[in-house]
Design a protein around this motif. Sequence first.
Motif, PDB file in Angstrom:
ATOM      1  N   UNK A   1      -3.913  -3.496  -6.734  1.00 10.38           N
ATOM      2  CA  UNK A   1      -5.067  -2.975  -7.465  1.00 10.38           C
ATOM      3  C   UNK A   1      -5.900  -2.046  -6.586  1.00 10.38           C
ATOM      4  N   UNK A   2      -6.159  -2.459  -5.347  1.00 16.02           N
ATOM      5  CA  UNK A   2      -6.954  -1.628  -4.447  1.00 16.02           C
ATOM      6  C   UNK A   2      -6.328  -0.271  -4.197  1.00 16.02           C
ATOM      7  N   UNK A   3      -5.030  -0.256  -3.993  1.00 16.31           N
ATOM      8  CA  UNK A   3      -4.327   0.999  -3.739  1.00 16.31           C
ATOM      9  C   UNK A   3      -4.300   1.884  -4.975  1.00 16.31           C
TER      10      UNK A   3
ATOM     11  N   UNK B   1     -13.533  -0.009  -1.244  1.00 12.15           N
ATOM     12  CA  UNK B   1     -12.371  -0.552  -1.941  1.00 12.15           C
ATOM     13  C   UNK B   1     -11.402  -1.161  -0.936  1.00 12.15           C
ATOM     14  N   UNK B   2     -11.166  -0.479   0.179  1.00 11.06           N
ATOM     15  CA  UNK B   2     -10.251  -0.999   1.194  1.00 11.06           C
ATOM     16  C   UNK B   2     -10.784  -2.300   1.785  1.00 11.06           C
ATOM     17  N   UNK B   3     -12.076  -2.360   2.042  1.00  5.32           N
ATOM     18  CA  UNK B   3     -12.667  -3.560   2.628  1.00  5.32           C
ATOM     19  C   UNK B   3     -12.516  -4.767   1.706  1.00  5.32           C
TER      20      UNK B   3
ATOM     21  N   UNK C   1      -6.003   8.910   3.805  1.00  4.62           N
ATOM     22  CA  UNK C   1      -7.209   8.075   3.817  1.00  4.62           C
ATOM     23  C   UNK C   1      -6.916   6.668   3.312  1.00  4.62           C
ATOM     24  N   UNK C   2      -6.112   6.576   2.280  1.00  6.12           N
ATOM     25  CA  UNK C   2      -5.754   5.259   1.752  1.00  6.12           C
ATOM     26  C   UNK C   2      -5.052   4.451   2.836  1.00  6.12           C
ATOM     27  N   UNK C   3      -4.061   5.056   3.506  1.00  7.97           N
ATOM     28  CA  UNK C   3      -3.326   4.346   4.561  1.00  7.97           C
ATOM     29  C   UNK C   3      -4.250   3.885   5.674  1.00  7.97           C
ATOM     30  N   UNK C   4      -5.076   4.785   6.165  1.00  4.60           N
ATOM     31  CA  UNK C   4      -5.955   4.470   7.303  1.00  4.60           C
ATOM     32  C   UNK C   4      -6.921   3.349   6.951  1.00  4.60           C
TER      33      UNK C   4
ATOM     34  N   UNK D   1       0.836  -1.204   0.000  1.00  5.36           N
ATOM     35  CA  UNK D   1       0.000   0.000   0.000  1.00  5.36           C
ATOM     36  C   UNK D   1       0.871   1.254   0.000  1.00  5.36           C
ATOM     37  N   UNK D   2       1.896   1.276   0.811  1.00  2.00           N
ATOM     38  CA  UNK D   2       2.784   2.448   0.874  1.00  2.00           C
ATOM     39  C   UNK D   2       3.463   2.673  -0.475  1.00  2.00           C
TER      40      UNK D   2
END
Length: 135
Positions: free
Chosen positions: A90-92, A78-80, A104-107, A33-34
């Motif tokens: 793909x999600x990231x 998307x995160x779920x 928000x993406x990280x959290x 993700x990072x």
Amino acid sequence: MVKFFAGPLTGVAVGLTYFETVLLTIAGMMTTVIIFSVIGRAFSKWWSKRQRAQNKPMFSKKNRRIVAIWNKFGVVGVAFLTPILLTPIVGTVVAALFGAPRKQIFIHMLWSSIVWSALLNLMVFEFGDFASRFF
């Protein structure tokens, strides 16, 4: 997706504890993700250019589903779904492409990885012996 499921199985095979396996599964997803939240938009542009060069359709069934999920649930949806249906990459990239802020993406990816890692590892650690009788 495969890597997220393979983490718990590998943890059991190597002899790690439940807690160690959960932490390593979370760390693996969050590393991805990072990396991809930083390069997400650039990666997305490169990928679409590559798809066009190969004459692949821009809107596949999978792409339409991702857009529908984004429109309905946003970055939370998307995160779920990232660990089980999409991949962390793909999600990231999807979240970054639709303009979600990195924070928000990280959290949201973090809580998602914690929940799914704990659940999937629990299933493997608790029911792995039962499932191994059938395979």
